[in-house]
Design a protein around this motif. Structure first.
Motif, PDB file in Angstrom:
ATOM      1  N   ILE A   1       0.830  -1.207   0.000  1.00  0.00           N
ATOM      2  CA  ILE A   1       0.000   0.000   0.000  1.00  0.00           C
ATOM      3  C   ILE A   1       0.862   1.253   0.000  1.00  0.00           C
TER       4      ILE A   1
ATOM      5  N   ALA B   1      -5.836   1.163   1.991  1.00  0.00           N
ATOM      6  CA  ALA B   1      -5.622   1.034   0.552  1.00  0.00           C
ATOM      7  C   ALA B   1      -6.548   1.956  -0.228  1.00  0.00           C
TER       8      ALA B   1
ATOM      9  N   ASN C   1      -5.334   5.561   0.148  1.00  0.00           N
ATOM     10  CA  ASN C   1      -4.077   5.797  -0.572  1.00  0.00           C
ATOM     11  C   ASN C   1      -4.203   5.549  -2.071  1.00  0.00           C
TER      12      ASN C   1
ATOM     13  N   ALA D   1      -4.208   2.593  -3.512  1.00  0.00           N
ATOM     14  CA  ALA D   1      -3.192   1.575  -3.800  1.00  0.00           C
ATOM     15  C   ALA D   1      -3.840   0.201  -3.843  1.00  0.00           C
TER      16      ALA D   1
ATOM     17  N   MET E   1      -4.734  -3.630  -2.986  1.00  0.00           N
ATOM     18  CA  MET E   1      -4.872  -4.386  -1.744  1.00  0.00           C
ATOM     19  C   MET E   1      -4.772  -5.879  -2.041  1.00  0.00           C
TER      20      MET E   1
END
Length: 539
Positions: free
Chosen positions: A67, A273, A276, A278, A280
């Protein structure tokens, strides 16, 4: 095809059903990749249904690395910094302001003034282990909230203390609550990817500087009109803001996994996640293999014996000198310079041992300037710590502080005095920051918490002793007081140079020295954490 592959930072046990459950796949944000067969050392191939049986699982460390650092960590940095500033820095800085005020208002002898400061550190020392146990058993967030509310309650009550004995007990209870503040850093660190940890530790020190500056500004506004009681009450109120923000704080995902609450840990990681933006991991969250917790004797193995002893003295000297300078600053500003203090002490002995002076507006202004030195101290440390190394950074900080202490022997004017105190405080705070970076880096995982905890304990011993030097010994000899601080830091500079290990450019150790060497041979040139591949090639 872009795939996130995890390199394990620990081992996990799997059931036989997991091993023979068939063909395994890793899923990252809907992306699939089949596992390739793995060859053994004798050349035989392992069927892919049995190859890498743990690759459809991930651990909290893997998820945090994948992450990365983003919006969630920035929010967490601000909230953790608020705890550090309001619950630690402000309550510590208030000691140098409260001491001369009560010395005059209640006509306290110097040893009682010093005891008022020392009792806070006694409370911190007696409670740090308790707060650690509470956080390990009931959660980091729970321990942190209780300690903050405890400090808030007794901090406000301190403003209503009718006599010296009451405020002595109440400030000791405030110190008891402050002992739980390091749990905020524990919670903070458990959400940080490896590469961000060192810089974020230094970021926390910025909030320490903000807290000390805010406390001085608050004193400038409150002390001349409302007095010290309102200063104590208003200084505790920022803790109420942190207590409210605690509802946003998630519990540590690492703690949730260790306590068997995988669902809650996964929910926390998904939340991070999402914030951010990002990927997971979609596999099964498992617990990493836990090494035995470090024992005290592990700090005194042949590889770490000298490191431990030298670090204990370095941490002792850091706290002893830093808090000593904070207390001495108000004494110097009240007198004008060292020579004025010497002459004033002689006059005091001739008149009355309880003669005192209140802090003036000019004293608060100069105190603010010296407190602002913490900001350049952070910047200088950030700039040099990765250039000259941790050991040399600590040695330089101690040497500059020692040199500035010796220059205070001169009968300099008010402006030069302020400049010397500014430089001395900037560098001793920089030395503290370097020690906070170096200590977790030098110890392996099994003894890291123990090593940092014992060093912190030695720092509190130094902070406990220093009021009797900066406020009691000062009554007898100003020059002897300065020699004690200068000599202590000079010895600490030598101790920093003799540390056997330099950690610059080295990752956190996961095991003991011998095992670490074998582990690095096995890993080759790869670094732990997360690697990204594109069609099988590393980027």
């Amino acid at each position: 095809l872009r795939v996130v592959k995890f390199r394990r930072t620990g081992e996990s046990s799997r059931s036989d059903e997991d091993v023979i459950s068939g063909e395994h796949e890793i899923q990252i944000e809907g992306v699939r990749t089949e596992l390739e067969p793995v060859e053994l050392e004798d050349g035989a191939a392992v069927p892919k249904e049995f190859a890498n049986p743990t690759d459809d699982t991930f651990m909290v460390e893997d998820a945090v690395e994948a992450i990365g650092f983003g919006k969630f960590q920035w929010k967490l940095s601000v909230i953790t910094g608020l705890a550090w500033a309001s619950n630690y820095a402000m309550e510590m800085m208030i000691l140098s302001i409260l001491a001369p005020q009560l010395h005059c208002e209640w006509r306290l002898p110097s040893w009682q003034v010093a005891l008022l400061t020392s009792v806070v550190f006694v409370g911190m020392m007696s409670s740090s282990t308790l707060w650690g146990n509470i956080s390990d058993q009931y959660g980091r967030k729970t321990g942190l909230k209780i300690s903050v509310l405890w400090t808030l309650y007794y901090g406000i009550l301190s403003g209503f203390a009718p006599v010296y004995s009451w405020i002595l007990v109440l400030r000791g209870l405030v110190g008891f609550g402050i002992g739980g503040v390091p749990q905020s850093v524990t919670l903070y660190a458990e959400f940080l990817p490896m590469k961000a940890r060192a810089k974020c530790i230094l970021l926390i020190e910025v909030f320490w500087a903000v807290g000390t500056v805010f406390e001085v500004l608050l004193a400038v506004l409150v002390m001349p009109t409302l007095g010290w009681r309102w200063l104590l009450i208003l200084s505790a109120l920022p803790l109420l803001l942190f207590a409210v923000l605690c509802f946003w704080l998630p519990e540590s995902a690492r703690y949730d996994v260790l306590s068997g609450n995988q669902e809650k840990a996964i929910a926390t990681l998904k939340r991070i996640a999402t914030e951010n933006g990002a990927p997971m991991p979609l596999g099964k969250l498992v617990i990493s293999r836990q090494e035995d917790r470090g024992k005290m004797r592990d700090l005194f193995t042949p590889h770490f014996r000298w490191t431990t002893l030298l670090l204990w003295f370095i941490w002792f000297s850091n706290a002893f000198s830093y808090y000593g300078l904070v207390l001495l600053t108000t004494e110097f500003f009240q007198a004008g310079d060292v020579c004025s203090i010497s002459s004033r002490r002689k006059e005091v002995k001739a008149k009355c041992s309880l003669t005192c002076e209140y802090l003036t507006e000019e004293d608060y202004t100069d105190l603010l300037w010296t407190t602002l030195s913490e900001f350049p101290g952070v910047l200088v440390t950030l700039w040099i710590i990765d250039r000259i190394g941790r050991k040399k950074t600590m040695a330089l900080s101690f040497f500059v502080f020692s040199f500035c202490s010796l220059l205070l022997f001169l009968c300099v004017g008010r402006n030069v005095l302020t400049a010397l105190l500014f430089i001395a405080r900037a560098f001793i705070s920089g030395g503290f920051q370097a020690a906070y970076v170096y200590t977790p880096e030098v110890y392996p995982t099994a003894t890291r918490a123990l090593g940092l905890g014992t060093c912190s304990g030695m720092a509190r011993v130094g902070a406990l002793i220093t009021p009797f030097i900066a406020q009691v010994m000062l009554e007898s000899s100003v020059y002897l007081t300065l020699v004690v601080y200068s000599g202590c830091c000079l010895l600490a500079a030598v101790a920093s140079c003799f540390l056997p290990i330099e950690t610059k450019g080295r990752g956190l150790q996961e095991s003991s020295h011998r095992e670490w060497g074998q582990e690095m041979v096995g890993r080759g040139s790869h670094s732990p954490g997360v690697t990204r591949s594109n069609s099988g090639s590393q980027e």
